[in-house]
Design a protein around this motif. Sequence first.
Motif, PDB file in Angstrom:
ATOM      1  N   ASP A 227       0.802  -1.220   0.000  1.00  0.00           N
ATOM      2  CA  ASP A 227       0.000   0.000   0.000  1.00  0.00           C
ATOM      3  C   ASP A 227       0.840   1.277   0.000  1.00  0.00           C
ATOM      4  O   ASP A 227       0.307   2.366   0.169  1.00  0.00           O
TER       5      ASP A 227
ATOM      6  N   SER B 235      -5.574   1.691   0.077  1.00  0.00           N
ATOM      7  CA  SER B 235      -5.794   0.243   0.094  1.00  0.00           C
ATOM      8  C   SER B 235      -4.622  -0.451  -0.575  1.00  0.00           C
ATOM      9  O   SER B 235      -3.775   0.186  -1.205  1.00  0.00           O
ATOM     10  N   LEU B 236      -4.570  -1.766  -0.435  1.00  0.00           N
ATOM     11  CA  LEU B 236      -3.520  -2.546  -1.083  1.00  0.00           C
ATOM     12  C   LEU B 236      -3.782  -2.640  -2.579  1.00  0.00           C
ATOM     13  O   LEU B 236      -4.927  -2.773  -3.010  1.00  0.00           O
ATOM     14  N   TRP B 237      -2.714  -2.583  -3.374  1.00  0.00           N
ATOM     15  CA  TRP B 237      -2.876  -2.898  -4.783  1.00  0.00           C
ATOM     16  C   TRP B 237      -2.720  -4.395  -4.989  1.00  0.00           C
ATOM     17  O   TRP B 237      -2.119  -5.093  -4.156  1.00  0.00           O
ATOM     18  N   SER B 238      -3.237  -4.902  -6.093  1.00  0.00           N
ATOM     19  CA  SER B 238      -3.185  -6.329  -6.393  1.00  0.00           C
ATOM     20  C   SER B 238      -2.435  -6.550  -7.693  1.00  0.00           C
ATOM     21  O   SER B 238      -2.791  -5.987  -8.729  1.00  0.00           O
TER      22      SER B 238
ATOM     23  N   TYR C 175      -4.753   1.862  -9.855  1.00  0.00           N
ATOM     24  CA  TYR C 175      -4.346   0.510  -9.488  1.00  0.00           C
ATOM     25  C   TYR C 175      -5.580  -0.341  -9.208  1.00  0.00           C
ATOM     26  O   TYR C 175      -6.690   0.174  -8.993  1.00  0.00           O
TER      27      TYR C 175
ATOM     28  N   MET D  21      -7.609  -3.005  -6.950  1.00  0.00           N
ATOM     29  CA  MET D  21      -7.790  -3.548  -5.601  1.00  0.00           C
ATOM     30  C   MET D  21      -8.689  -4.768  -5.719  1.00  0.00           C
ATOM     31  O   MET D  21      -9.789  -4.698  -6.278  1.00  0.00           O
ATOM     32  N   GLU D  22      -8.212  -5.885  -5.202  1.00  0.00           N
ATOM     33  CA  GLU D  22      -8.969  -7.127  -5.315  1.00  0.00           C
ATOM     34  C   GLU D  22      -9.756  -7.371  -4.037  1.00  0.00           C
ATOM     35  O   GLU D  22      -9.203  -7.407  -2.942  1.00  0.00           O
TER      36      GLU D  22
ATOM     37  N   SER E  33     -13.340   5.652  -7.740  1.00  0.00           N
ATOM     38  CA  SER E  33     -13.179   4.197  -7.816  1.00  0.00           C
ATOM     39  C   SER E  33     -14.324   3.631  -8.628  1.00  0.00           C
ATOM     40  O   SER E  33     -15.396   4.239  -8.734  1.00  0.00           O
TER      41      SER E  33
END
Length: 361
Positions: free
Chosen positions: A143, A170-173, A186, A188-189, A209
């Motif tokens: 992140d 948030s975390l990227w996937s 990016y 996000m899953e 988003s």
Amino acid sequence: MLIWHEQSNHYNTELRHFKKQTAEFIKGLNQDHGTLRQDLEGTGVRMDRIEREMDYIETQNPARPCVNQEDRMVDVDLEVKERVKEMKKGGEEDGYSRVLDCIDIISSIRAMKILKRMGSPKGMWTKDARTSKVYIFNGTAEDTVYQFSSVLDFSSSPGVAHSRPIRLPSLWSGTGGAVYNGYAYYVMEGADELQVIKYDLANGTLTDSAVFPVEVADHRPVYSLNPETAVDLAADEEGLWALYTTRESESINLAKMDPDSLDIEQMWDTQCPQVNAEAAFVVCGTVYVVYNTRLPSRSRIQCVFDVNDMVTNEEAPLLYFPRRYGVHASLKYNPQEKQIYAWDDGYLILYKLSMKRKLMV
């Protein structure tokens, strides 16, 4: 009994002689094997040196243009202008309004430069075409993006020591992120859906988003050799794109995205196989899919798809990347520099491209 003893002694003598000959033969084979191995290692070193020298020579002495190439380019420009006029009359102006501004195709990989190695074997790095800032996405589920003021600043600093860390919401996937016009895009899953995030890098705010449609967001890897990446976002001269694969198709699909609203404007089936694909990038509306093997060999551009129908696979050259480490985790194109920012087993590489004009089909 005497005859039997004599024959037994004779056979024992022959057996000892045979064992001695076999031992000498095996010893000679081992010596030849060692010599051959040393020769192969030396050949590998010489091949690497030759590749580096060829890269340097190509950098210092770019290919000379063909004498008749200028006349051919003029003819191509006239054909493109006539085609655009016809499209405008038919109401197709929006989809092809920038054909005249972007009619380049890759002709060769002119040179490469290895900057340094990062911690993660997989990741993505890129540069915003409108600024000199460089962005490092280290890993496939993090992140924090690291921003450097320039490529030189990044290459001269140890790791990410001199960077500006940017904490994402948030975390990227995977390795399918992109930076375009000051925004980070990016994937996000989530549990049941794939979501693209638009983040303002200057203000540090979440701008927008959007959830990918069902046909896109089925969580199947877009490249078989990089299973962490479900959707690969790409930016070029014509805007923002998304590469993905559906369960109903064995080939890679392409979608044109609105960078402001994140809406999907149009979709194409590239007919480029997903199997053995490691990465892809988009240049002037043309998708270049790079392939490899399970046992890493030379990465090669083996499939090309142009949304404007101005390039076919037969016209596009089969290009090989200089052999280095393993499989590219990501390839990001910079339209201003005509360079690809590559991540290969943790090594961050720049590929300089040579371009030529597209030919009308």
